[in-house]
Design a protein around this motif. Structure first.
Motif, PDB file in Angstrom:
ATOM      1  N   GLY A   1       0.834  -1.193   0.000  1.00  9.65           N
ATOM      2  CA  GLY A   1       0.000   0.000   0.000  1.00  9.65           C
ATOM      3  C   GLY A   1       0.868   1.241   0.000  1.00  9.65           C
ATOM      4  O   GLY A   1       1.942   1.258   0.624  1.00  9.65           O
ATOM      5  N   LEU A   2       0.417   2.268  -0.699  1.00  9.28           N
ATOM      6  CA  LEU A   2       1.187   3.514  -0.746  1.00  9.28           C
ATOM      7  C   LEU A   2       0.297   4.675  -1.149  1.00  9.28           C
ATOM      8  O   LEU A   2      -0.762   4.492  -1.753  1.00  9.28           O
TER       9      LEU A   2
ATOM     10  N   TYR B   1       6.669   6.728   6.828  1.00  5.10           N
ATOM     11  CA  TYR B   1       5.623   7.730   6.874  1.00  5.10           C
ATOM     12  C   TYR B   1       6.306   9.079   6.790  1.00  5.10           C
ATOM     13  O   TYR B   1       7.230   9.367   7.562  1.00  5.10           O
ATOM     14  N   GLU B   2       5.858   9.901   5.857  1.00  6.03           N
ATOM     15  CA  GLU B   2       6.497  11.195   5.611  1.00  6.03           C
ATOM     16  C   GLU B   2       5.414  12.239   5.330  1.00  6.03           C
ATOM     17  O   GLU B   2       4.788  12.219   4.256  1.00  6.03           O
ATOM     18  N   PRO B   3       5.162  13.161   6.264  1.00  9.80           N
ATOM     19  CA  PRO B   3       4.225  14.240   5.948  1.00  9.80           C
ATOM     20  C   PRO B   3       4.890  15.245   5.005  1.00  9.80           C
ATOM     21  O   PRO B   3       5.896  15.865   5.362  1.00  9.80           O
TER      22      PRO B   3
ATOM     23  N   MET C   1       2.306  11.033   3.381  1.00  9.33           N
ATOM     24  CA  MET C   1       2.744   9.970   2.471  1.00  9.33           C
ATOM     25  C   MET C   1       3.161   8.739   3.280  1.00  9.33           C
ATOM     26  O   MET C   1       3.965   8.843   4.220  1.00  9.33           O
ATOM     27  N   THR C   2       2.638   7.589   2.890  1.00  8.65           N
ATOM     28  CA  THR C   2       2.938   6.372   3.638  1.00  8.65           C
ATOM     29  C   THR C   2       3.144   5.194   2.711  1.00  8.65           C
ATOM     30  O   THR C   2       2.571   5.132   1.618  1.00  8.65           O
ATOM     31  N   TYR C   3       3.977   4.231   3.161  1.00  7.06           N
ATOM     32  CA  TYR C   3       4.414   3.114   2.329  1.00  7.06           C
ATOM     33  C   TYR C   3       4.492   1.869   3.196  1.00  7.06           C
ATOM     34  O   TYR C   3       5.204   1.856   4.214  1.00  7.06           O
ATOM     35  N   VAL C   4       3.771   0.812   2.803  1.00  4.23           N
ATOM     36  CA  VAL C   4       3.597  -0.371   3.643  1.00  4.23           C
ATOM     37  C   VAL C   4       3.699  -1.629   2.791  1.00  4.23           C
ATOM     38  O   VAL C   4       3.242  -1.656   1.643  1.00  4.23           O
ATOM     39  N   ALA C   5       4.285  -2.680   3.377  1.00  5.82           N
ATOM     40  CA  ALA C   5       4.323  -3.986   2.722  1.00  5.82           C
ATOM     41  C   ALA C   5       3.941  -5.055   3.753  1.00  5.82           C
ATOM     42  O   ALA C   5       4.276  -4.940   4.935  1.00  5.82           O
ATOM     43  N   PHE C   6       3.243  -6.054   3.289  1.00  6.31           N
ATOM     44  CA  PHE C   6       2.907  -7.210   4.119  1.00  6.31           C
ATOM     45  C   PHE C   6       3.921  -8.333   3.859  1.00  6.31           C
ATOM     46  O   PHE C   6       4.405  -8.488   2.727  1.00  6.31           O
TER      47      PHE C   6
END
Length: 336
Positions: free
Chosen positions: A9-10, A317-319, A327-332
């Motif tokens: 997710g991003l 996570y970067e505002p 801005m956010t970046y996630v991996a499962f």
């Protein structure tokens, strides 16, 4: 059964490719590195198809006919839509295979599970897919993408618990695919932001701001408005840049454009697998804390449902105030 091989997710802020130079250089570098890492995650997983939880920014659906959930079935979809080419600084159309046979199986499964899903034909993407895809740079020339659109901009919206259940149903559909099909899940959007779309809650109805008056007209009537105002989305970009510089939405109305505290709380709950908290979110809370653009977290809640509420890894996570977006970046972690 189909095999789930990845889930990412991003955020998809248009500024990341439309005016990236406005961000602080170190923040821009961190976001681009995180995006590339997610691209590598997808590339290494080698999916045949990606089920993508997206929202439409009025490229295809408008207030005069806005589906709550739509699955697009076609041989291919394209992007960016004409009105986004100049604002996103993209000089050609990209073609994305749509795998209609798999999309058909998906929509049949969702309807069978009790979801009243709209069927569409070919769609045009905007920053919802183009921004993440171009910056991820995943070498997946044969992958198909099946867009699963959730309405996030035109109230009434689905309940957050329903978005989670939608994700669960998509998982059931994915696992019901042929044994050799490799499937990845992806969501884009969020987190908190107040974009220059008209919102009755945030900007009033009717809006007093002249630009948002025009956006309400476009959001309601669609592309016929672009015939009269072909530069509408160039003005959209200019309005957004001015918003960021002044920290205002609408312009001339002081309003924080990113809520980092709420974003971090959401990421803690999401990455911690707190599905009950996610399902208990309300329209009013998200609208107040994360803005009318913040409802894109519906896509994230659906992704959590698709991954059975399992924990996820937060890459970044970067505002980024210049892009008016958390801005956010996630991996499962997925066992292959």
């Amino acid at each position: 059964m189909g095999k789930i091989v990845a889930a990412v997710g991003l955020s998809h802020a248009p500024g990341a490719i439309g005016f990236p130079e406005t961000a602080k250089p170190d923040a821009r570098e961190r976001t681009e590195e995180a995006t590339l890492e997610l691209g590598k995650t997808l590339q290494d997983a080698k999916p045949d198809v990606i089920f993508a939880f997206l929202d439409d920014h009025f490229e295809n659906f408008y207030r005069n006919h806005m589906p709550t959930i739509a699955v697009s079935i076609a041989d291919e979809h394209i992007g960016p839509a004409d009105q986004w080419m100049e604002p996103l600084h993209i000089d050609k159309k990209y073609h994305f295979p749509g795998n209609p046979k798999v999309a058909e199986k998906l929509i049949v499964s969702l309807v069978d599970q009790g979801f009243d899903v709209s069927r569409t034909g070919p769609v045009e993407y905007g920053n919802n897919l183009l921004m993440p895809w171009l910056l991820m740079k995943a070498d997946l020339p044969n992958v198909s993408i099946i867009p699963i659109f959730l309405n996030v901009f035109t109230p009434p919206l689905m309940k957050y618990s329903r978005a989670y259940a939608l994700g669960e149903a998509c998982r059931v559909a994915a696992e019901g695919m042929p044994d050799d099909l490799r499937i990845a899940f992806m969501c884009t959007g969020g987190l908190s932001h107040w974009p220059p779309y008209w919102s009755p809650y945030q900007a009033g109805d009717p809006p007093s701001d002249p630009f948002l008056q025009l956006m309400k007209e476009y959001q309601t009537e669609g592309k016929s408005v672009l015939k009269r105002h072909p530069d509408l989305f160039v003005k959209f970009d200019d309005y957004e840049v001015e918003m960021a510089a002044k920290n205002e939405y609408p312009l001339n109305s002081k309003h924080p454009l990113v809520n980092a505290v709420w974003d971090q709380k959401f990421m803690d709950k999401f990455c911690g697998g707190d599905k009950e908290w996610l399902k208990a979110l309300t329209y009013e809370e998200v609208e107040e804390e994360a803005g009318h653009g913040g409802h894109e977290v519906l896509n994230w809640v659906a992704l959590s449902g698709a991954m059975k509420g399992s924990p996820a890894k937060l890459l970044l996570y970067e505002p980024v105030m210049e892009w008016i977006c958390g801005m956010t970046y996630v991996a499962f972690k997925v066992e292959n």
